[in-house]
Design a protein around this motif. Structure first.
Motif, short mmCIF file in Angstrom:
data_model
loop_
_atom_site.label_atom_id
_atom_site.label_comp_id
_atom_site.label_asym_id
_atom_site.label_seq_id
_atom_site.Cartn_x
_atom_site.Cartn_y
_atom_site.Cartn_z
N GLU A 30 0.85 -1.19 0.00
CA GLU A 30 0.00 0.00 0.00
C GLU A 30 0.89 1.24 0.00
O GLU A 30 1.46 1.62 1.03
N PHE A 31 1.03 1.84 -1.15
CA PHE A 31 1.86 3.04 -1.29
C PHE A 31 1.28 3.88 -2.41
O PHE A 31 0.91 3.35 -3.46
N PRO A 32 1.21 5.18 -2.19
CA PRO A 32 1.53 5.89 -0.95
C PRO A 32 0.31 6.01 -0.02
O PRO A 32 -0.82 6.03 -0.49
N THR A 33 0.58 6.10 1.24
CA THR A 33 -0.49 6.30 2.22
C THR A 33 -0.37 7.65 2.92
O THR A 33 -1.18 7.97 3.79
N GLN A 34 0.63 8.42 2.56
CA GLN A 34 0.82 9.76 3.12
C GLN A 34 1.44 10.66 2.06
O GLN A 34 1.86 10.19 1.00
N ASP A 35 1.48 11.95 2.34
CA ASP A 35 2.02 12.90 1.37
C ASP A 35 3.49 12.63 1.08
O ASP A 35 4.24 12.16 1.95
N ILE A 36 3.90 12.95 -0.13
CA ILE A 36 5.28 12.78 -0.56
C ILE A 36 5.97 14.15 -0.54
O ILE A 36 5.43 15.14 -1.03
#
Length: 326
Positions: A30-36
């Motif tokens: 599971e990617f991405p799960t947060q801001d990059i």
């Protein structure tokens, strides 16, 4: 005797053990799960900053998370690159930069180059344009060589030390058979200072591009002498290519994305795929070409690695003619 409560717990535990590897695999994928976080090793407002922000705004639509630009100028663009090089290789920190990564090593500023990162994707190339002021005796780049030979040691070229324009001049002088010692290279801190110096006629020539020079060309404050591209640029249709002027040279600033070494390839591929889809947007392509004088060029995987190897080899050849201590 196993009570109902213990039986339920046991069944749950067995299921967890049986499916544990599968569950962990799903979570890992599971990617991405947060801001990059995208580090840009220059201040806000320049061509590098604007182009990366523009393309990233479209790319994040395909990722489902935000790509957050972080300007980290300083130390000849090595402050930002070092920050990303040393970041956790989890795909949540990337670098938006260009040829300066290799240039900094060739100039002895750092001990790492492209090979200290995982290449993600090449996005655009911004064509470089040798430029002078109106009224200068040289009317196009084809006349530079004779002018230098007629005025040895007096012709002044501006550059940002160890930057792309520093290397551009070294490559141009080789192409027109001019000894770099027969010209004066004047160092400036940034493009703005170079443009100001040219308008004041303190120097003869500088390097610009559409992002930094278009408005000056339009009001005839500056005069383009040729474009270092295989074909003429939109908006500068009357300006010939260097090839048309008898100079065998194409040159562009190649902007791409990099991740810390060790970042999983599957995460790199996900990011690259989002940017590839972004560069299929026709409105975005039009802006890149018409507003920023750049050419969308997407490369990823082994193609991008090969491009970087060849890019560094060309820059290393030009570096042989540059005295970085002068």
């Amino acid at each position: 005797m196993i009570t109902p409560l213990k039986s339920t717990f046991l069944a749950t535990s067995i299921a967890a053990l049986t499916l544990g590897g599968f569950t962990a695999s799903i979570q890992a994928d599971e990617f991405p799960t947060q801001d990059i976080r995208m580090v840009i090793p220059y201040g806000p407002g320049g061509a590098t900053d604007i182009i990366f922000r523009l393309v990233s705004q479209e790319a994040e639509k395909h990722l489902g998370v935000s790509i957050v630009p972080v300007n980290m100028a300083g130390a000849g663009a090595t402050l930002g690159s070092r920050n990303v090089k040393d970041a956790d290789p989890d795909g949540y920190t990337i670098l938006g930069s260009h040829d300066t990564i290799a240039l900094s090593k060739l100039a002895g500023m750092v001990d790492y180059s492209y090979d200290a990162f995982e290449p993600v994707a090449l996005l655009t190339q911004t064509v470089n344009i040798p430029t002078t002021y109106p009224g200068h005796p040289v009317e196009d780049a084809g006349g530079m060589a004779d002018y230098i030979r007629e005025n040895p040691g007096d012709v002044r070229f501006s550059m940002i030390p160890t930057s792309t324009d520093h290397f551009f001049w070294a490559q141009l002088f080789e192409a027109i058979d001019i000894d770099i010692n027969d010209v004066r290279l004047i160092g400036y801190a940034d493009t703005g200072e170079q443009v100001s110096a040219l308008m004041a006629e303190e120097i003869d020539f500088t390097i610009t591009n559409i992002p930094s020079g278009a408005s000056f060309y339009a009001n005839e404050t500056l005069r383009p002498l040729g474009v270092a591209h295989s074909e003429r640029l939109n908006g500068l249709d009357d300006v010939p290519t260097l090839n048309e002027l008898g100079i065998d040279m194409v040159n562009a600033t190649s902007r791409g994305l990099f991740a810390p070494e060790g970042t999983p390839q599957e995460r790199i591929d996900i990011i690259a795929d989002a940017y590839e889809k972004a560069l299929q947007n026709e409105d975005l392509i039009a802006r890149i070409e018409n507003e920023f004088g750049s050419v969308p060029r997407f490369l990823a995987g082994e193609d991008y690695r090969e491009f970087l190897v060849e890019n560094e080899e060309r820059l290393a050849e030009a570096a042989n003619d540059i005295d970085f201590d002068s």
